[in-house]
Design a protein around this motif. Structure first.
Motif, PDB file in Angstrom:
ATOM      1  N   ARG A 109       0.827  -1.283  -0.071  1.00  0.00           N
ATOM      2  CA  ARG A 109      -0.074  -0.047  -0.124  1.00  0.00           C
ATOM      3  C   ARG A 109       0.807   1.254   0.011  1.00  0.00           C
ATOM      4  O   ARG A 109       1.735   1.390   0.635  1.00  0.00           O
ATOM      5  CB  ARG A 109      -0.732   0.070   1.323  1.00  0.00           C
ATOM      6  CG  ARG A 109      -1.997   1.124   1.314  1.00  0.00           C
ATOM      7  CD  ARG A 109      -2.953   1.166   0.069  1.00  0.00           C
ATOM      8  NE  ARG A 109      -3.723  -0.167   0.189  1.00  0.00           N
ATOM      9  CZ  ARG A 109      -4.949  -0.410   0.513  1.00  0.00           C
ATOM     10  NH1 ARG A 109      -5.467   0.762   1.062  1.00  0.00           N
ATOM     11  NH2 ARG A 109      -5.432  -1.378   0.242  1.00  0.00           N
ATOM     12  N   VAL A 162      -3.591   4.949  -2.456  1.00  0.00           N
ATOM     13  CA  VAL A 162      -4.647   5.859  -2.034  1.00  0.00           C
ATOM     14  C   VAL A 162      -4.182   6.976  -1.598  1.00  0.00           C
ATOM     15  O   VAL A 162      -3.107   7.409  -1.308  1.00  0.00           O
ATOM     16  CB  VAL A 162      -5.175   5.114  -0.549  1.00  0.00           C
ATOM     17  CG1 VAL A 162      -6.528   5.861   0.032  1.00  0.00           C
ATOM     18  CG2 VAL A 162      -5.704   3.586  -1.045  1.00  0.00           C
ATOM     19  N   ARG A 223      -9.778   1.709  -0.812  1.00  0.00           N
ATOM     20  CA  ARG A 223      -9.680   1.019  -1.968  1.00  0.00           C
ATOM     21  C   ARG A 223      -8.546   1.669  -2.876  1.00  0.00           C
ATOM     22  O   ARG A 223      -8.614   2.723  -2.890  1.00  0.00           O
ATOM     23  CB  ARG A 223     -10.952   1.210  -2.633  1.00  0.00           C
ATOM     24  CG  ARG A 223     -12.287   0.277  -1.921  1.00  0.00           C
ATOM     25  CD  ARG A 223     -13.407   0.167  -2.865  1.00  0.00           C
ATOM     26  NE  ARG A 223     -14.053   1.812  -2.842  1.00  0.00           N
ATOM     27  CZ  ARG A 223     -14.391   2.395  -3.801  1.00  0.00           C
ATOM     28  NH1 ARG A 223     -14.257   1.729  -5.052  1.00  0.00           N
ATOM     29  NH2 ARG A 223     -14.982   3.452  -3.792  1.00  0.00           N
ATOM     30  N   GLU A 226      -8.401   5.315  -5.149  1.00  0.00           N
ATOM     31  CA  GLU A 226      -9.322   6.127  -4.401  1.00  0.00           C
ATOM     32  C   GLU A 226      -8.954   7.297  -3.850  1.00  0.00           C
ATOM     33  O   GLU A 226      -7.792   7.185  -3.304  1.00  0.00           O
ATOM     34  CB  GLU A 226     -10.479   5.316  -3.734  1.00  0.00           C
ATOM     35  CG  GLU A 226     -11.329   4.286  -4.452  1.00  0.00           C
ATOM     36  CD  GLU A 226     -12.036   5.089  -5.667  1.00  0.00           C
ATOM     37  OE1 GLU A 226     -12.828   5.978  -5.406  1.00  0.00           O
ATOM     38  OE2 GLU A 226     -12.101   4.362  -6.812  1.00  0.00           O
ATOM     39  N   GLU A 279     -17.900   4.500   3.494  1.00  0.00           N
ATOM     40  CA  GLU A 279     -16.992   3.500   3.016  1.00  0.00           C
ATOM     41  C   GLU A 279     -16.076   2.771   4.141  1.00  0.00           C
ATOM     42  O   GLU A 279     -15.896   1.582   4.411  1.00  0.00           O
ATOM     43  CB  GLU A 279     -16.053   3.737   1.843  1.00  0.00           C
ATOM     44  CG  GLU A 279     -16.845   3.775   0.658  1.00  0.00           C
ATOM     45  CD  GLU A 279     -15.920   3.629  -0.308  1.00  0.00           C
ATOM     46  OE1 GLU A 279     -14.742   3.471  -0.364  1.00  0.00           O
ATOM     47  OE2 GLU A 279     -16.329   4.107  -1.626  1.00  0.00           O
TER      48      GLU A 279
END
Length: 311
Positions: A109, A162, A223, A226, A279
């Motif tokens: 990530r 992200v 996500r 996003e 979310e």
């Protein structure tokens, strides 16, 4: 989890590091941290003093544009949280160096921390995540360029990027050149609080605690590809903010000095945070007046940290 955190000695970055090492952030309990920071404006080892002896912390004094150092520092890390900001050109160059290294090391990530400044001013309502970028300052343009670069690495290379964009932050360890600590430290020093222009600029204020909580959620559950807005709990004109600070000191408007505002700046900024609420279940928890009072108390108790920075 092993985290590489750039700009981790700055205001927001150091708060995130301290929160991670205190196991206060969801999904990051037990994580180890490597901070990469060149200790420029806003960066201070003193901001990491409370966790300096942690066995889960390592520090690399370097710039994010230094590719060989970044390459070595990133080895063995699972994720990157990129706070560092060093000006328009360096913002884009630094994030590309990090993205390229992250791609080579196949990180799980890459969280790019940005700001609502990239949208420019909005008269009514609030910017949503897909609003067009229209920065009005070189600094904001640099941030916008870095955002686009990060998202392009997701689209082109599949890197799990992200992006978060936040409202104006406040809290402890913020440089005294910023709005809230500028007003607070002036009054603590017995000087008049400097109100820029007519005090009509409107900002949405976000406590750094709430910001870091949102970053943690975006890092662990957001996500890839996003953008998530992390917005503040209260919208105030600068003159109204000044009035609240004066009230905390028990002082009146005779302790305020109006100064010319020669900078180009956005009259009003506001972000729509519905997406991160829906979310990821994020909510701001720090009530503004309580957060402001605690922030003032921190600056009152820590003059040895902020006084050397006034020059």
């Amino acid at each position: 989890m092993n985290l590489l955190i750039t700009g981790g000695a700055g205001f927001i970055g150091s708060h995130f590091v301290r929160a991670v090492l205190a196991d206060r952030l969801p999904g990051l309990e037990g994580a180890s941290v490597t901070v990469l920071d060149k200790l420029a404006y806003g960066g201070s080892l003193a901001a990491l003093g409370l966790v300096a002896e942690s066995k889960r912390l390592d520090f690399v004094p370097a710039d994010a544009v230094d590719a060989p150092v970044v390459e070595a520092a990133l080895r063995g890390h699972d994720a990157v949280v990129h706070f560092a900001s060093a000006g328009a050109a360096s913002d884009v160059a630094g994030v590309q160096v990090l993205l390229e290294a992250a791609r080579r090391h196949d990180v799980a990530r890459f969280l790019h921390v940005s700001t609502g400044d990239v949208y420019g001013s909005i008269d009514t309502g609030a910017w949503a995540e897909r609003a067009p970028l229209a920065p009005t300052t070189p600094e904001a343009a640099g941030k916008a360029g870095a955002d686009l670069m990060a998202l392009a690495y997701h689209r082109t290379h599949g890197l799990p990027v992200v992006v978060t964009r936040c409202s104006d932050n406040y809290g402890p360890y913020q440089h005294p050149g910023r709005t809230v600590p500028r007003l607070v430290t002036s009054l603590l020093d017995g000087r008049a609080a400097a109100l820029s222009g007519d005090g009509g600029r409107v900002r949405d204020w976000l406590h750094v605690d709430d910001h870091c909580h949102g970053i943690a959620l975006a890092l662990t559950a957001g996500r890839p590809g996003e953008i998530y807005h992390i917005a503040g709990s209260v919208e105030l004109a600068e003159r109204d903010l000044t009035e609240l600070i004066l009230a905390e000191f028990g002082l009146g408007w005779e302790h305020v000095a109006t100064v010319p505002d020669g900078r180009t700046t956005d009259h009003r900024r506001a972000l729509d945070d519905d997406k991160i609420r829906r979310e990821l279940g994020w909510r701001p928890h720090v009530e503004f007046t309580a957060g402001l009072a605690a922030t003032i108390d921190w600056y009152r108790a820590n003059p040895t940290w902020w006084r050397p920075l006034l020059s």
